[in-house]
Design an enzyme around this catalytic site. Structure first.
Site, PDB file in Angstrom:
ATOM      1  N   GLU A  55       7.988 119.027  69.285  1.00 41.06           N
ATOM      2  CA  GLU A  55       6.942 119.580  70.152  1.00 41.06           C
ATOM      3  C   GLU A  55       6.412 120.862  69.531  1.00 41.06           C
ATOM      4  OE1 GLU A  55       9.043 116.808  72.878  1.00 41.06           O
ATOM      5  OE2 GLU A  55       9.774 118.380  71.568  1.00 41.06           O
ATOM      6  N   SER A  56       5.554 120.724  68.524  1.00 38.12           N
ATOM      7  CA  SER A  56       4.791 121.805  67.883  1.00 38.12           C
ATOM      8  C   SER A  56       5.479 122.458  66.689  1.00 38.12           C
ATOM      9  CB  SER A  56       4.315 122.826  68.916  1.00 38.12           C
ATOM     10  OG  SER A  56       3.499 122.183  69.894  1.00 38.12           O
ATOM     11  N   HIS A  86      -2.041 120.756  66.392  1.00 41.53           N
ATOM     12  CA  HIS A  86      -1.274 119.798  67.192  1.00 41.53           C
ATOM     13  C   HIS A  86      -2.245 118.993  68.046  1.00 41.53           C
ATOM     14  CE1 HIS A  86       2.296 121.876  65.867  1.00 41.53           C
ATOM     15  NE2 HIS A  86       1.686 122.999  66.163  1.00 41.53           N
ATOM     16  N   SER A 105       1.028 116.499  64.295  1.00 38.58           N
ATOM     17  CA  SER A 105       1.258 117.932  64.078  1.00 38.58           C
ATOM     18  C   SER A 105       1.178 118.236  62.600  1.00 38.58           C
ATOM     19  CB  SER A 105       2.638 118.360  64.605  1.00 38.58           C
ATOM     20  OG  SER A 105       2.683 118.343  66.001  1.00 38.58           O
ATOM     21  N   CYS A 122       4.995 122.551  73.076  1.00 43.95           N
ATOM     22  CA  CYS A 122       4.183 121.908  74.106  1.00 43.95           C
ATOM     23  C   CYS A 122       5.078 121.077  75.012  1.00 43.95           C
ATOM     24  CB  CYS A 122       3.098 121.058  73.450  1.00 43.95           C
ATOM     25  SG  CYS A 122       3.755 119.822  72.305  1.00 43.95           S
ATOM     26  N   GLU A 152      -4.258 111.111  73.988  1.00 39.50           N
ATOM     27  CA  GLU A 152      -4.404 110.151  75.073  1.00 39.50           C
ATOM     28  C   GLU A 152      -5.657 110.416  75.908  1.00 39.50           C
ATOM     29  OE1 GLU A 152       0.173 110.605  74.787  1.00 39.50           O
ATOM     30  OE2 GLU A 152      -1.617 111.785  74.335  1.00 39.50           O
ATOM     31  N   GLU A 160       0.158 124.491  74.630  1.00 39.71           N
ATOM     32  CA  GLU A 160       1.404 125.073  74.152  1.00 39.71           C
ATOM     33  C   GLU A 160       1.710 126.423  74.811  1.00 39.71           C
ATOM     34  OE1 GLU A 160      -0.505 122.976  70.539  1.00 39.71           O
ATOM     35  OE2 GLU A 160      -1.147 124.467  72.007  1.00 39.71           O
ATOM     36  N   GLU A 164       1.920 117.086  78.324  1.00 45.77           N
ATOM     37  CA  GLU A 164       1.278 118.401  78.364  1.00 45.77           C
ATOM     38  C   GLU A 164       0.966 118.883  76.950  1.00 45.77           C
ATOM     39  OE1 GLU A 164      -0.754 121.146  79.301  1.00 45.77           O
ATOM     40  OE2 GLU A 164       0.303 120.551  81.132  1.00 45.77           O
TER      41      GLU A 164
END
Length: 342
Positions: A67-68, A250, A237, A82, A254, A10, A7
């Site tokens: 994650e961020s 960020h 990031s 995120c 994929e 954020e 995912e």
């Protein structure tokens, strides 16, 4: 689109505090920056992420997370995460640690876009209603001026979720010299997205620096000091620091659910063309098929110039929404789609 994946969108939390953080001689002005690393680790443990890189200057500290990002100012904390992180679980420990420093929560703001994989989100992020209930249960009752609203767009996959709360009546809330811009980009140009995959098993800050230079991210704000990080097997990031202002990017590259975000701070005292030019540079780096831009505490002049500025990039404004929120003032939300791929 993939049935499930990482995912990118954020969740963003901003907390403002007040209290006596300095004396007559100007000492002890660090405020929240006095939080030790162990305390920050406890906060991030609740969120389910960790620090991978950090940098600071005389104004604030910036942390790149697994994650961020996290930004810590003397009286303000911004945390943006995120994936399947549980961002809102940071509220109780942050309030607790701030109270130990003699600081009291004054405002709380929470924003996010639409999740690409909403069914993968854990409590309390299973729905916006659940998020609002959780926030209201964990912030002080005296933050009584509150509003929760989902700002719509003509694109079914895009809307902007906003919750704000403050203890000050709207007419008594101080004006801000800065405004915040949040940009969400999906369906990145495939050739560009490939540049955010690790090469030769290189990850970390050195690989992050390579990605920064290879993609032109370092030209978005040439005056900023960049703290960057590359993930394995892909992802990127960065936090930029420029005086008392931050910027952050960020990237989830994929194919099928590619995503990039860009956030920065502008000044009401500066020429609106400056922030608009910065946004153009950021969007040009990724050449996405879809873009959404949210601005808070921002003038009408900036909103309209943003829409016109993205047209030469082949992006057409599809929808515009605007509303007033306690503490955050006027928030605008615009969506754009690419006319065609080159």
């Amino acid at each position: 689109m993939a049935v499930s994946g990482f995912e990118g969108f954020e969740k963003r939390l901003e907390l403002h505090f007040f209290g006596d953080i300095d004396d007559d001689d100007g000492n002890n002005m660090l405020g929240l920056r006095l939080l030790d690393f162990e305390s920050l680790e406890q906060v991030l443990l609740a969120v389910q992420c960790t620090v991978v890189a950090a940098v600071g200057n005389p104004f604030f500290d910036a942390y790149v997370l697994s994650e961020s990002s996290l930004f810590v100012y003397p009286t303000k904390i911004i945390i943006k995460t995120c994936g399947t992180t549980q961002l809102l679980k940071s509220i109780p420990p942050l309030i607790h640690f701030a109270n130990n420093l003699g600081l009291t929560l004054q405002t709380c703001s929470y924003t996010r876009g639409n999740f690409i994989f909403p069914k993968s989100q854990p409590f309390p992020h299973t729905s916006f209603q659940e998020e609002v209930i959780y926030i209201e249960h964990n912030i002080p009752d005296n933050l009584c001026y509150r509003k929760a609203f989902v700002m719509p767009s003509k694109l079914t996959a895009h809307s902007w979720h906003v919750f704000t709360a403050t203890l000050l009546p709207p007419l008594k809330y101080p004006s801000h010299a800065t405004f915040t811009v949040e940009v969400c980009m999906t369906e990145l140009d495939r050739l560009i997205a490939r540049k955010f995959f690790s090469r030769d098993s290189k990850t970390g800050d050195l690989a992050g620096r390579d990605m920064t230079e290879l993609t032109g991210i370092d030209t978005i704000n040439a005056g900023a000091f960049i703290c960057d990080f590359a993930f394995d097997p892909c992802g990127y990031s960065m936090n930029g620091i420029d005086g008392d202002r931050y910027s952050t990017i960020h990237v989830t590259p994929e194919d099928g659910f590619s995503y990039a975000s860009f956030e920065c701070v502008g000044s009401v005292c500066e020429d609106p063309d400056d922030i608009v030019e910065t946004l153009k540079k950021a969007v040009r780096v990724f050449m996405p098929a879809t873009v959404s831009i949210s601005t808070s505490r921002c003038s009408r002049e900036v909103w309209t110039k943003v829409a016109r500025a993205l047209q030469p990039l082949g992006l057409k404004c599809q929808s515009f929404a605007m509303d007033e929120f306690p503490a955050a003032g006027t928030i605008s939300y615009q969506t754009f789609t690419a006319a065609r791929r080159k």
